[in-house]
Design a protein around this motif. Structure first.
Motif, mmCIF file in Angstrom:
data_model
loop_
_atom_site.group_PDB
_atom_site.id
_atom_site.type_symbol
_atom_site.label_atom_id
_atom_site.label_comp_id
_atom_site.label_asym_id
_atom_site.label_seq_id
_atom_site.Cartn_x
_atom_site.Cartn_y
_atom_site.Cartn_z
ATOM 1 N N LEU A 136 -30.136 46.330 -105.096
ATOM 2 C CA LEU A 136 -31.165 47.300 -105.669
ATOM 3 C C LEU A 136 -32.300 46.740 -104.981
ATOM 4 O O LEU A 136 -32.910 46.016 -104.872
ATOM 5 C CB LEU A 136 -31.212 47.077 -107.093
ATOM 6 C CG LEU A 136 -30.404 47.327 -108.001
ATOM 7 C CD1 LEU A 136 -30.399 47.015 -109.563
ATOM 8 C CD2 LEU A 136 -29.796 48.976 -107.902
ATOM 9 N N TYR A 140 -36.421 51.138 -107.183
ATOM 10 C CA TYR A 140 -35.465 51.866 -107.715
ATOM 11 C C TYR A 140 -35.505 52.178 -109.257
ATOM 12 O O TYR A 140 -35.965 51.057 -109.892
ATOM 13 C CB TYR A 140 -34.088 51.172 -107.380
ATOM 14 C CG TYR A 140 -32.845 52.034 -107.276
ATOM 15 C CD1 TYR A 140 -32.296 52.560 -106.168
ATOM 16 C CD2 TYR A 140 -32.009 52.377 -108.405
ATOM 17 C CE1 TYR A 140 -31.297 53.323 -105.965
ATOM 18 C CE2 TYR A 140 -31.026 53.106 -108.194
ATOM 19 C CZ TYR A 140 -30.528 53.745 -107.139
ATOM 20 O OH TYR A 140 -29.364 54.399 -106.916
ATOM 21 N N CYS A 142 -33.988 52.573 -112.911
ATOM 22 C CA CYS A 142 -33.076 52.252 -113.793
ATOM 23 C C CYS A 142 -33.298 52.519 -115.432
ATOM 24 O O CYS A 142 -34.432 52.758 -115.697
ATOM 25 C CB CYS A 142 -32.414 50.820 -113.693
ATOM 26 S SG CYS A 142 -31.964 50.547 -111.869
ATOM 27 N N CYS A 209 -27.970 51.269 -113.613
ATOM 28 C CA CYS A 209 -28.599 52.129 -112.254
ATOM 29 C C CYS A 209 -27.186 52.830 -111.505
ATOM 30 O O CYS A 209 -26.229 52.298 -111.517
ATOM 31 C CB CYS A 209 -29.152 51.212 -111.255
ATOM 32 S SG CYS A 209 -30.013 49.772 -112.040
ATOM 33 N N TYR A 214 -25.898 46.689 -113.642
ATOM 34 C CA TYR A 214 -26.375 45.874 -112.614
ATOM 35 C C TYR A 214 -27.130 44.626 -113.292
ATOM 36 O O TYR A 214 -27.284 43.469 -112.524
ATOM 37 C CB TYR A 214 -27.571 46.549 -111.671
ATOM 38 C CG TYR A 214 -26.894 47.235 -110.674
ATOM 39 C CD1 TYR A 214 -26.823 46.842 -109.244
ATOM 40 C CD2 TYR A 214 -26.253 48.642 -110.780
ATOM 41 C CE1 TYR A 214 -26.167 47.750 -108.117
ATOM 42 C CE2 TYR A 214 -25.586 49.242 -109.829
ATOM 43 C CZ TYR A 214 -25.557 48.735 -108.542
ATOM 44 O OH TYR A 214 -24.970 49.523 -107.585
#
Length: 250
Positions: A136, A140, A142, A209, A214
């Motif tokens: 990641l 990003y 999530c 994610c 993750y």
């Protein structure tokens, strides 16, 4: 996109029944069918953690959520009511990572083998794990879900499942703030520049994610607005798969 949320953290493991998601939103009932509500006893006191179904008879959570008389509730939205969708299953065996260190919270991950397989329904189904070597990048977006309280003054968790939006942070910046942070096995998520917050979250809850798990929520810093630290699932895929093999039944 809803406002970005962050983790108010206390640099302690996130167990013990006071977990909260603040400034988040209630999810559509049973739209997160992988979520697990984990209860256990610690010195005779009832505690709770989050977790998530990864196989019909396995739930993934944090290693510091280990206790006695462990039980998992699947298919719940309002945890305070007896919903027809709920499946309450005792834990047959808890499998914390053998290298879990309660001093620096490294390898804070645990599998819970259930006494029986969960029945897959619209309200109960496993969450996919990340692909091998998946990474990641900072920025990003999530999500983290849990049944924690929705305000700092609340004395108990939320009845219905809540969710917060978290942004992946830069490893180097997190290392400066969290001296125990290990980028190879941990993920730093949340944005300290935002005023809305997810406080404590639910220990063991998934950092989701692209519809894959993750991270596993682990710990927080000392009463400051700061990102939270998650155990990096991709780093533990061999251990997870080995521990779930049928040969590990005893």
């Amino acid at each position: 996109m809803p406002p970005v949320l962050i983790l108010l953290t206390l640099f302690l493991p996130l167990g013990a029944g006071a977990e909260e998601i603040i400034g988040g939103h209630e999810v559509k009932p049973h739209s997160r069918p992988y979520m697990a509500y984990v209860t256990f006893l610690d010195d005779g006191k009832m505690m709770l953690c989050g977790g998530f179904l990864v196989k019909d008879n396995f739930v993934l959570t944090a290693a510091h959520c280990l206790g006695s008389s462990m039980r998992v509730t699947l298919g719940a939205h309002n945890i305070e009511t007896k919903e027809k969708t709920q499946q309450i299953i005792p834990v047959a065996k808890a499998i914390p990572h053998p290298a879990y260190n309660d001093k620096d919270w490294s390898n804070d991950i645990m599998l819970l083998k259930l006494q029986r397989k969960a029945i897959r329904t619209k309200a109960v189904s496993p969450l996919k794990l990340p692909r091998a070597n998946a990474q990641l990048k900072p920025g990003y977006v999530c999500h983290l879900a849990g049944w924690g309280a929705t305000s700092l003054s609340a004395t108990k968790g939320a009845a219905s499942l809540q969710e917060a939006v978290l942004i992946i942070q830069d490893d180097q910046k997190c290392k400066l703030r969290f001296h125990c942070y290990i980028k190879t096995i941990q993920i730093c998520a949340g944005d300290p520049k935002q005023i809305q917050a997810a406080f404590k979250g639910d220990s063991g809850g998934p950092l989701v994610c692209d519809n894959r798990a993750y991270g596993v929520l682990s710990y927080r810093e000392d009463e400051t607005i700061a990102p939270g630290i998650f155990t990096k699932v991709v780093s533990f895929l061999p251990w997870i798969r080995s521990s779930m093999k049928p040969s590990n039944r005893c």
